[in-house]
Write a protein that holds these residues in place. Structure first.
Motif, PDB file in Angstrom:
ATOM      1  N   HIS A 176      48.443  12.804  65.950  1.00  0.00           N
ATOM      2  CA  HIS A 176      47.865  14.038  66.221  1.00  0.00           C
ATOM      3  C   HIS A 176      48.071  14.665  64.731  1.00  0.00           C
ATOM      4  O   HIS A 176      48.998  14.537  64.027  1.00  0.00           O
ATOM      5  CB  HIS A 176      48.199  14.787  67.183  1.00  0.00           C
ATOM      6  CG  HIS A 176      47.413  16.123  67.481  1.00  0.00           C
ATOM      7  ND1 HIS A 176      47.657  17.305  66.771  1.00  0.00           N
ATOM      8  CD2 HIS A 176      46.263  16.220  68.430  1.00  0.00           C
ATOM      9  CE1 HIS A 176      46.585  17.993  67.192  1.00  0.00           C
ATOM     10  NE2 HIS A 176      46.080  17.369  68.211  1.00  0.00           N
ATOM     11  N   ALA A 177      46.998  15.447  64.358  1.00  0.00           N
ATOM     12  CA  ALA A 177      47.003  16.088  63.067  1.00  0.00           C
ATOM     13  C   ALA A 177      48.606  17.200  62.904  1.00  0.00           C
ATOM     14  O   ALA A 177      48.738  17.435  61.837  1.00  0.00           O
ATOM     15  CB  ALA A 177      45.770  17.021  62.965  1.00  0.00           C
ATOM     16  N   GLN A 178      49.042  17.737  64.062  1.00  0.00           N
ATOM     17  CA  GLN A 178      50.120  18.293  63.944  1.00  0.00           C
ATOM     18  C   GLN A 178      51.252  17.832  64.755  1.00  0.00           C
ATOM     19  O   GLN A 178      51.948  18.602  65.506  1.00  0.00           O
ATOM     20  CB  GLN A 178      50.025  19.877  64.418  1.00  0.00           C
ATOM     21  CG  GLN A 178      49.221  20.663  63.488  1.00  0.00           C
ATOM     22  CD  GLN A 178      50.110  21.186  62.463  1.00  0.00           C
ATOM     23  OE1 GLN A 178      50.953  22.356  62.604  1.00  0.00           O
ATOM     24  NE2 GLN A 178      49.874  20.841  61.143  1.00  0.00           N
ATOM     25  N   THR A 179      51.565  16.699  64.539  1.00  0.00           N
ATOM     26  CA  THR A 179      52.813  15.755  65.055  1.00  0.00           C
ATOM     27  C   THR A 179      53.558  15.696  63.867  1.00  0.00           C
ATOM     28  O   THR A 179      53.133  14.770  62.987  1.00  0.00           O
ATOM     29  CB  THR A 179      52.279  14.895  66.118  1.00  0.00           C
ATOM     30  OG1 THR A 179      51.388  15.276  67.062  1.00  0.00           O
ATOM     31  CG2 THR A 179      53.630  14.008  66.497  1.00  0.00           C
ATOM     32  N   ALA A 180      54.749  15.984  63.746  1.00  0.00           N
ATOM     33  CA  ALA A 180      55.617  15.485  62.755  1.00  0.00           C
ATOM     34  C   ALA A 180      56.870  15.083  63.267  1.00  0.00           C
ATOM     35  O   ALA A 180      57.679  15.562  64.258  1.00  0.00           O
ATOM     36  CB  ALA A 180      56.021  16.926  62.103  1.00  0.00           C
ATOM     37  N   MET A 181      57.434  13.767  62.712  1.00  0.00           N
ATOM     38  CA  MET A 181      58.549  13.040  63.299  1.00  0.00           C
ATOM     39  C   MET A 181      59.571  13.020  62.097  1.00  0.00           C
ATOM     40  O   MET A 181      59.359  12.623  61.206  1.00  0.00           O
ATOM     41  CB  MET A 181      57.983  11.874  63.855  1.00  0.00           C
ATOM     42  CG  MET A 181      57.158  11.800  64.739  1.00  0.00           C
ATOM     43  SD  MET A 181      56.277  10.260  65.488  1.00  0.00           S
ATOM     44  CE  MET A 181      55.420   9.687  64.015  1.00  0.00           C
ATOM     45  N   PHE A 182      60.811  13.269  62.617  1.00  0.00           N
ATOM     46  CA  PHE A 182      62.090  13.190  61.415  1.00  0.00           C
ATOM     47  C   PHE A 182      63.112  12.389  62.037  1.00  0.00           C
ATOM     48  O   PHE A 182      63.546  12.675  63.167  1.00  0.00           O
ATOM     49  CB  PHE A 182      62.387  14.631  61.344  1.00  0.00           C
ATOM     50  CG  PHE A 182      61.508  15.628  60.724  1.00  0.00           C
ATOM     51  CD1 PHE A 182      61.179  15.783  59.709  1.00  0.00           C
ATOM     52  CD2 PHE A 182      60.404  16.537  61.760  1.00  0.00           C
ATOM     53  CE1 PHE A 182      60.030  16.597  58.935  1.00  0.00           C
ATOM     54  CE2 PHE A 182      59.582  17.167  61.252  1.00  0.00           C
ATOM     55  CZ  PHE A 182      59.401  17.528  60.064  1.00  0.00           C
ATOM     56  N   ASP A 183      63.645  11.627  61.165  1.00  0.00           N
ATOM     57  CA  ASP A 183      64.903  10.635  61.306  1.00  0.00           C
ATOM     58  C   ASP A 183      65.828  11.194  60.720  1.00  0.00           C
ATOM     59  O   ASP A 183      66.009  11.716  59.681  1.00  0.00           O
ATOM     60  CB  ASP A 183      64.565   9.301  61.145  1.00  0.00           C
ATOM     61  CG  ASP A 183      65.262   8.463  61.808  1.00  0.00           C
ATOM     62  OD1 ASP A 183      66.367   8.985  62.512  1.00  0.00           O
ATOM     63  OD2 ASP A 183      65.349   7.179  61.350  1.00  0.00           O
ATOM     64  N   ILE A 184      67.250  10.808  61.310  1.00  0.00           N
ATOM     65  CA  ILE A 184      68.437  11.313  60.483  1.00  0.00           C
ATOM     66  C   ILE A 184      68.513  10.593  59.265  1.00  0.00           C
ATOM     67  O   ILE A 184      68.827  11.332  58.136  1.00  0.00           O
ATOM     68  CB  ILE A 184      69.673  10.979  61.412  1.00  0.00           C
ATOM     69  CG1 ILE A 184      69.580  11.863  62.501  1.00  0.00           C
ATOM     70  CG2 ILE A 184      70.858  11.183  60.726  1.00  0.00           C
ATOM     71  CD1 ILE A 184      69.698  13.365  62.609  1.00  0.00           C
ATOM     72  N   ASN A 185      68.420   9.448  59.091  1.00  0.00           N
ATOM     73  CA  ASN A 185      68.581   8.541  57.891  1.00  0.00           C
ATOM     74  C   ASN A 185      67.215   7.758  57.590  1.00  0.00           C
ATOM     75  O   ASN A 185      66.435   7.502  58.556  1.00  0.00           O
ATOM     76  CB  ASN A 185      69.480   7.545  58.109  1.00  0.00           C
ATOM     77  CG  ASN A 185      70.694   8.349  58.290  1.00  0.00           C
ATOM     78  OD1 ASN A 185      71.374   9.277  57.812  1.00  0.00           O
ATOM     79  ND2 ASN A 185      71.962   7.612  58.855  1.00  0.00           N
ATOM     80  N   SER A 186      67.087   7.563  56.342  1.00  0.00           N
ATOM     81  CA  SER A 186      65.898   6.911  55.904  1.00  0.00           C
ATOM     82  C   SER A 186      65.825   5.510  56.309  1.00  0.00           C
ATOM     83  O   SER A 186      64.720   4.607  56.277  1.00  0.00           O
ATOM     84  CB  SER A 186      65.650   7.114  54.332  1.00  0.00           C
ATOM     85  OG  SER A 186      66.645   6.718  53.543  1.00  0.00           O
ATOM     86  N   ASP A 187      67.140   5.157  56.211  1.00  0.00           N
ATOM     87  CA  ASP A 187      67.205   3.335  56.286  1.00  0.00           C
ATOM     88  C   ASP A 187      68.510   3.338  57.170  1.00  0.00           C
ATOM     89  O   ASP A 187      69.619   3.371  56.932  1.00  0.00           O
ATOM     90  CB  ASP A 187      67.404   2.771  55.213  1.00  0.00           C
ATOM     91  CG  ASP A 187      67.549   1.510  55.239  1.00  0.00           C
ATOM     92  OD1 ASP A 187      67.379   0.995  56.352  1.00  0.00           O
ATOM     93  OD2 ASP A 187      67.731   0.571  54.242  1.00  0.00           O
ATOM     94  N   ASP A 188      68.453   2.813  58.548  1.00  0.00           N
ATOM     95  CA  ASP A 188      69.353   3.035  59.518  1.00  0.00           C
ATOM     96  C   ASP A 188      70.513   1.721  59.073  1.00  0.00           C
ATOM     97  O   ASP A 188      69.976   0.702  59.025  1.00  0.00           O
ATOM     98  CB  ASP A 188      68.930   2.742  60.893  1.00  0.00           C
ATOM     99  CG  ASP A 188      68.146   3.841  61.413  1.00  0.00           C
ATOM    100  OD1 ASP A 188      68.302   5.008  60.939  1.00  0.00           O
ATOM    101  OD2 ASP A 188      67.417   3.791  62.549  1.00  0.00           O
ATOM    102  N   GLN A 189      71.752   2.223  58.873  1.00  0.00           N
ATOM    103  CA  GLN A 189      72.772   1.369  58.392  1.00  0.00           C
ATOM    104  C   GLN A 189      72.403   0.639  57.150  1.00  0.00           C
ATOM    105  O   GLN A 189      73.229  -0.207  56.675  1.00  0.00           O
ATOM    106  CB  GLN A 189      73.101   0.280  59.644  1.00  0.00           C
ATOM    107  CG  GLN A 189      73.545   0.906  60.673  1.00  0.00           C
ATOM    108  CD  GLN A 189      74.085  -0.073  61.664  1.00  0.00           C
ATOM    109  OE1 GLN A 189      74.806  -1.137  61.243  1.00  0.00           O
ATOM    110  NE2 GLN A 189      73.410   0.155  62.934  1.00  0.00           N
ATOM    111  N   GLY A 190      71.448   1.239  56.364  1.00  0.00           N
ATOM    112  CA  GLY A 190      71.157   0.713  55.045  1.00  0.00           C
ATOM    113  C   GLY A 190      70.750  -0.615  55.043  1.00  0.00           C
ATOM    114  O   GLY A 190      70.960  -1.498  54.030  1.00  0.00           O
ATOM    115  N   ASN A 191      70.274  -1.221  56.299  1.00  0.00           N
ATOM    116  CA  ASN A 191      69.603  -2.579  56.092  1.00  0.00           C
ATOM    117  C   ASN A 191      68.369  -3.062  56.583  1.00  0.00           C
ATOM    118  O   ASN A 191      68.038  -4.010  57.095  1.00  0.00           O
ATOM    119  CB  ASN A 191      70.794  -3.425  57.107  1.00  0.00           C
ATOM    120  CG  ASN A 191      70.710  -2.834  58.662  1.00  0.00           C
ATOM    121  OD1 ASN A 191      69.849  -2.083  58.960  1.00  0.00           O
ATOM    122  ND2 ASN A 191      71.466  -3.296  59.501  1.00  0.00           N
ATOM    123  N   GLY A 192      67.391  -2.106  56.223  1.00  0.00           N
ATOM    124  CA  GLY A 192      66.127  -2.113  56.551  1.00  0.00           C
ATOM    125  C   GLY A 192      65.800  -2.077  57.737  1.00  0.00           C
ATOM    126  O   GLY A 192      64.694  -2.180  58.252  1.00  0.00           O
TER     127      GLY A 192
END
Length: 338
Positions: A3-19
């Protein structure tokens, strides 16, 4: 459909740094909270909405365990829940007792309601607090949320007793005339607030249902019976499962599937109380086909029907909410299926 006004945020960009999945998934933005203790702030932008998180003192991300093709595991290799946000269960951020998480949102539509979902983490430690890492037993309302909540309310949550959607804390905020809103979460009573991400979802018609949830029903509507989100009403029962749309959202069941866990019981019959009333109010979990984990499906166990010794596998007479109905130290499934 995002949806045009749904925003999703994760704690880290790369969980455990392994993709592994997380903010690597399309449309997720990363807050990139580091593992070491810090006070922030941390900000990210998703779909035009800016979220900034800060805390009073202890605030950190942490990697948890290893990955599995079907589920995450905690640092002791205990399985944690799978589902819509299972890919985020490999890392989390947390606050210690008495500290405050502050969230600031901008880029919102002015004077509009938004659902905020704090996606939680399961410690895998076997306690009754499956949604948040905190005390078991007699702790009362260990988490409190306040701020720009609709109607100036304050939300207190005890994960030991309160039903949480998808292992998450959900509340509604209202943006001000500048499209901004804030919220605060405090960890009380010896509890730790642990979470994996934040989802922000608009409620344009202010009917108590997020627009993305209503869009699910619109997409499934045959012959375009429903045209707009205003046509999707909280009190309607789109999939005729005896659970209206608002209850489906509250519980976390699929509003377009009358049997979300495929156990041959309608979602509305499984009221999740944990106590059997009758065949129309089973007390079972509508998201778990075997609520008591005894090896017998919820639909098979009917506590109103006596045990049938001639055909126990079709009429065991057991309670679908009790692992061992007759309290003889042997699970119902072991007794019936042996």
């Amino acid at each position: 459909i995002l949806h045009a006004q749904t925003a999703m945020f994760d704690i880290n960009s790369d969980d455990q740094g392994n993709g592994l999945p997380g903010a690597n998934l399309e449309n997720w933005a990363a807050l990139d909270i580091p593992n070491e203790a810090t006070t922030g702030p941390f900000s990210a932008t998703a779909n035009g909405i800016v979220l900034t998180l800060d805390s009073t003192t202890e605030f950190r991300g942490r990697d948890r365990g290893t990955a599995n093709t079907s589920q995450g595991t905690d640092n002791n290799d205990n399985a944690v829940p799978v589902g819509e946000f299972a890919d985020m269960y490999r890392d989390f951020g947390f606050l210690l007792t008495g500290e405050t998480l502050t969230g600031s949102l901008s880029g919102l539509l002015p004077n509009t309601n938004y659902f905020v979902r704090i996606i939680s983490w399961d410690s895998g430690q076997g306690g009754t607090n499956e949604s948040l890492w905190g005390p078991t037993g007699n702790a009362s309302n260990p988490f409190s949320f306040s701020g720009d909540l609709v109607n100036n309310t304050e939300l207190s949550i005890d994960p030991n007793t309160d039903l949480l959607i998808d292992k998450s804390i959900v509340f509604v905020i209202q943006a001000d005339g500048s499209g901004e809103a804030t919220f605060e979460g405090t960890s009380l009573a010896g509890a730790i607030l642990a979470f994996n991400g934040v989802v922000v979802d608009v409620d344009l018609d202010a009917d108590g249902l997020p627009d993305s949830f209503e869009q699910t029903i619109l997409d499934a509507s045959p012959n375009d019976t429903f045209q707009t989100i205003a046509d999707v009403l909280p009190g309607d029962d789109f999939d005729s499962d005896l659970s209206d749309n608002l209850n489906e959202f509250t519980v976390g069941t699929d509003p377009t599937d009358n049997d979300s866990d495929d156990d041959d019981l309608l979602d509305g019959i499984e009221n999740g109380s944990g106590e059997w009333t009758d065949a129309t109010m089973t007390g079972t979990n509508p998201l778990d086909p075997d609520s008591d984990d005894d090896g017998l499906g919820d639909a098979l166990e009917n506590h109103d029907l006596a045990y049938n010794s001639a055909n126990p596998t079709s009429q065991p007479g057991s309670d679908p909410n009790l692992f061992d109905t007759d309290e003889d130290g042997v699970s119902d499934g072991a007794e019936i299926l042996e």
